[in-house]
Scaffold this motif. Structure first.
Motif, PDB file in Angstrom:
ATOM      1  N   HIS A 203       0.830  -1.203   0.000  1.00 47.29           N
ATOM      2  CA  HIS A 203       0.000   0.000   0.000  1.00 47.29           C
ATOM      3  C   HIS A 203       0.865   1.253   0.000  1.00 47.29           C
ATOM      4  N   HIS A 204       2.005   1.217   0.703  1.00 48.52           N
ATOM      5  CA  HIS A 204       2.930   2.364   0.704  1.00 48.52           C
ATOM      6  C   HIS A 204       3.438   2.654  -0.710  1.00 48.52           C
ATOM      7  N   ASP A 205       3.788   1.595  -1.437  1.00 50.34           N
ATOM      8  CA  ASP A 205       4.257   1.769  -2.825  1.00 50.34           C
ATOM      9  C   ASP A 205       3.162   2.404  -3.688  1.00 50.34           C
ATOM     10  N   LEU A 206       1.939   1.902  -3.518  1.00 55.03           N
ATOM     11  CA  LEU A 206       0.819   2.434  -4.320  1.00 55.03           C
ATOM     12  C   LEU A 206       0.604   3.916  -4.019  1.00 55.03           C
ATOM     13  N   LEU A 207       0.685   4.267  -2.744  1.00 57.57           N
ATOM     14  CA  LEU A 207       0.487   5.673  -2.363  1.00 57.57           C
ATOM     15  C   LEU A 207       1.577   6.564  -2.965  1.00 57.57           C
ATOM     16  N   ALA A 208       2.841   6.078  -2.945  1.00 58.83           N
ATOM     17  CA  ALA A 208       3.941   6.871  -3.508  1.00 58.83           C
ATOM     18  C   ALA A 208       3.700   7.147  -4.994  1.00 58.83           C
ATOM     19  N   ILE A 209       3.229   6.149  -5.717  1.00 59.20           N
ATOM     20  CA  ILE A 209       2.961   6.337  -7.154  1.00 59.20           C
ATOM     21  C   ILE A 209       1.772   7.275  -7.363  1.00 59.20           C
ATOM     22  N   LEU A 210       0.780   7.129  -6.505  1.00 56.56           N
ATOM     23  CA  LEU A 210      -0.398   7.994  -6.618  1.00 56.56           C
ATOM     24  C   LEU A 210      -0.005   9.460  -6.415  1.00 56.56           C
ATOM     25  N   LYS A 211       1.009   9.681  -5.580  1.00 56.42           N
ATOM     26  CA  LYS A 211       1.476  11.059  -5.348  1.00 56.42           C
ATOM     27  C   LYS A 211       2.265  11.598  -6.535  1.00 56.42           C
ATOM     28  N   ASN A 212       3.218  10.793  -7.039  1.00 64.06           N
ATOM     29  CA  ASN A 212       4.172  11.341  -8.002  1.00 64.06           C
ATOM     30  C   ASN A 212       4.244  10.613  -9.340  1.00 64.06           C
ATOM     31  N   GLY A 213       3.415   9.598  -9.513  1.00 68.69           N
ATOM     32  CA  GLY A 213       3.532   8.795 -10.733  1.00 68.69           C
ATOM     33  C   GLY A 213       2.457   9.110 -11.753  1.00 68.69           C
ATOM     34  N   THR A 214       2.207   8.136 -12.616  1.00 65.27           N
ATOM     35  CA  THR A 214       1.211   8.272 -13.684  1.00 65.27           C
ATOM     36  C   THR A 214       0.155   7.167 -13.535  1.00 65.27           C
ATOM     37  N   PRO A 215      -0.993   7.338 -14.207  1.00 64.97           N
ATOM     38  CA  PRO A 215      -2.010   6.277 -14.175  1.00 64.97           C
ATOM     39  C   PRO A 215      -1.444   4.921 -14.619  1.00 64.97           C
ATOM     40  N   ASP A 216      -0.604   4.917 -15.668  1.00 62.69           N
ATOM     41  CA  ASP A 216      -0.049   3.650 -16.160  1.00 62.69           C
ATOM     42  C   ASP A 216       0.835   2.965 -15.117  1.00 62.69           C
ATOM     43  N   GLU A 217       1.697   3.780 -14.482  1.00 65.21           N
ATOM     44  CA  GLU A 217       2.570   3.220 -13.441  1.00 65.21           C
ATOM     45  C   GLU A 217       1.735   2.652 -12.292  1.00 65.21           C
ATOM     46  N   PHE A 218       0.704   3.415 -11.929  1.00 67.49           N
ATOM     47  CA  PHE A 218      -0.154   2.980 -10.831  1.00 67.49           C
ATOM     48  C   PHE A 218      -0.829   1.660 -11.177  1.00 67.49           C
ATOM     49  N   ARG A 219      -1.294   1.526 -12.418  1.00 66.56           N
ATOM     50  CA  ARG A 219      -2.005   0.308 -12.826  1.00 66.56           C
ATOM     51  C   ARG A 219      -1.063  -0.902 -12.816  1.00 66.56           C
ATOM     52  N   LYS A 220       0.155  -0.703 -13.321  1.00 66.97           N
ATOM     53  CA  LYS A 220       1.139  -1.798 -13.298  1.00 66.97           C
ATOM     54  C   LYS A 220       1.380  -2.250 -11.868  1.00 66.97           C
ATOM     55  N   ALA A 221       1.535  -1.264 -10.972  1.00 69.06           N
ATOM     56  CA  ALA A 221       1.784  -1.583  -9.568  1.00 69.06           C
ATOM     57  C   ALA A 221       0.574  -2.278  -8.945  1.00 69.06           C
TER      58      ALA A 221
END
Lengths: 234, 234
Positions: A203-221
């Motif tokens: 969940h920590h990884d998902l939150l980090a991507i949600l803050k600074n990543g992209t929809p695609d990165e989030f979906r892969k994660a």
């Protein structure tokens, strides 16, 4: 009788075994739709409907009671029945009982949670706010033991994501599916051998991507986060 | 009265205005669940239930009629009521009437179609068969005019994709949403200015990727295919 008419016998559909109440319910829904009844409009009374359809008042009362359960009509003191705004999910809510649903339905519900989680990143990124991200942070900080994820965190974290889509129907639907999802997965998991995921996403990884990543990165994660479930079915 | 108890008054919830039928329906569902009734099990008869709950038989009949509508119970000749396998989507099916639903519900349904289409690529690629791909080909070959996509092709092509997920609940749910989706989009589209998509993705493009591409490529293409819808909301 010609050969033609014999071979076409399979197009002769069996009569539906509808009860009188089923038929009155269908007639009423058809009547209300075709005549453009809007929320707030008064319905004819029970007796008028019974006379027009030539059925007993008891049957009409049963049919109206069904529509009331769906939120399509409401009883108002001194105004009789009026048209109302139906609750889209009330029917599903009442039958989502793992003990009653078919194995096929249960499997489908299990998969639908996965489909829905994979479908939301565009909505999450378009609608996330600082406040949302802080709340997710808060949910994760409540966790005592960093190594295991409690059921409460699981529900709170994913539930917050559903809410962040800004889509109430989606959010309620997905929340409704969760207990069934658990029920099915526990079933699979006890019989199959344990599946190990090499690089799990927390969940920590998902939150980090949600803050600074992209929809695609989030979906892969998210796919990796859910990999144990995907592995059990695909 | 202390200040504490005054400030806490807002935690005093208004009593739910449930009708007698609502209460009997809830009691019955609770009773059937808690006692582990399984499909096929016989229910107590109307009179027994009425006596036990100390209500009239009419009220019990109404409540049972609601459960029958949901498919939770069935009337069997000479066997009275038995438990049945409920139909998960029958409640939604009956209320999905754009004229009755709130604007909020309609917007949510519109968005859910998009979420669901973006969520299925993993399932499509894991379960596609030669036969499925041929059927999609066939659907596209029926099109007379290559420049415009008919409503029939739209429904047939996307409907076939839903079917290919191998998930009946998803497929039926998504098919149920389509008329509402059209209704909402037509509303948006008439009021907003026309949105132009630079490199549109056609059904032919989607099929080509489904044959030789990856889930990620398919999803990117689907996003562009649906871009006009996404642009209208995000």
């Amino acid at each position: 009788m010609s050969v033609m008419s014999v071979t076409k016998l399979d197009t002769l559909e069996p009569l539906e075994s509808l009860s009188m109440t089923d038929r009155v319910e269908n007639s009423l829904r058809g009547y209300l739709t075709e005549n453009g009844f809007k929320p707030g409009d008064a319905l004819p009374n029970e007796q008028e409907i019974a006379q027009q359809l030539n059925v007993s008042r008891n049957v009409v009362r049963e049919a109206l009671s069904r529509l009331r359960m769906l939120g399509m009509v409401e009883a108002r003191p001194r105004r009789g029945m009026i048209m109302a705004q139906p609750d889209l999910l009330v029917g599903i809510e009442k039958v989502l009982n793992p003990a009653l649903l078919s194995q096929g339905n249960l499997k489908d519900i299990f998969e639908m949670r996965l489909i829905l989680e994979m479908g939301i990143p565009e909505f999450l990124f378009a609608r996330k706010t600082e406040k949302d991200l802080n709340e997710l942070e808060e949910i994760l900080s409540r966790q005592q033991d960093a190594a295991t994820v409690s059921k409460e965190e699981e529900i709170a974290f994913h539930g917050k994501l559903y809410e962040m889509t800004g889509n109430d129907v989606f959010s309620r639907f997905q929340t409704l599916l969760m207990p069934t999802f658990d029920h099915v997965f526990t079933g699979y998991y006890n019989t199959d051998k344990k599946i190990e995921i090499a690089n799990p996403v927390t969940h920590h990884d998902l939150l980090a991507i949600l803050k600074n990543g992209t929809p695609d990165e989030f979906r892969k994660a998210m796919y990796t986060h859910l990999a144990v479930y995907f592995a059990s079915i695909l």
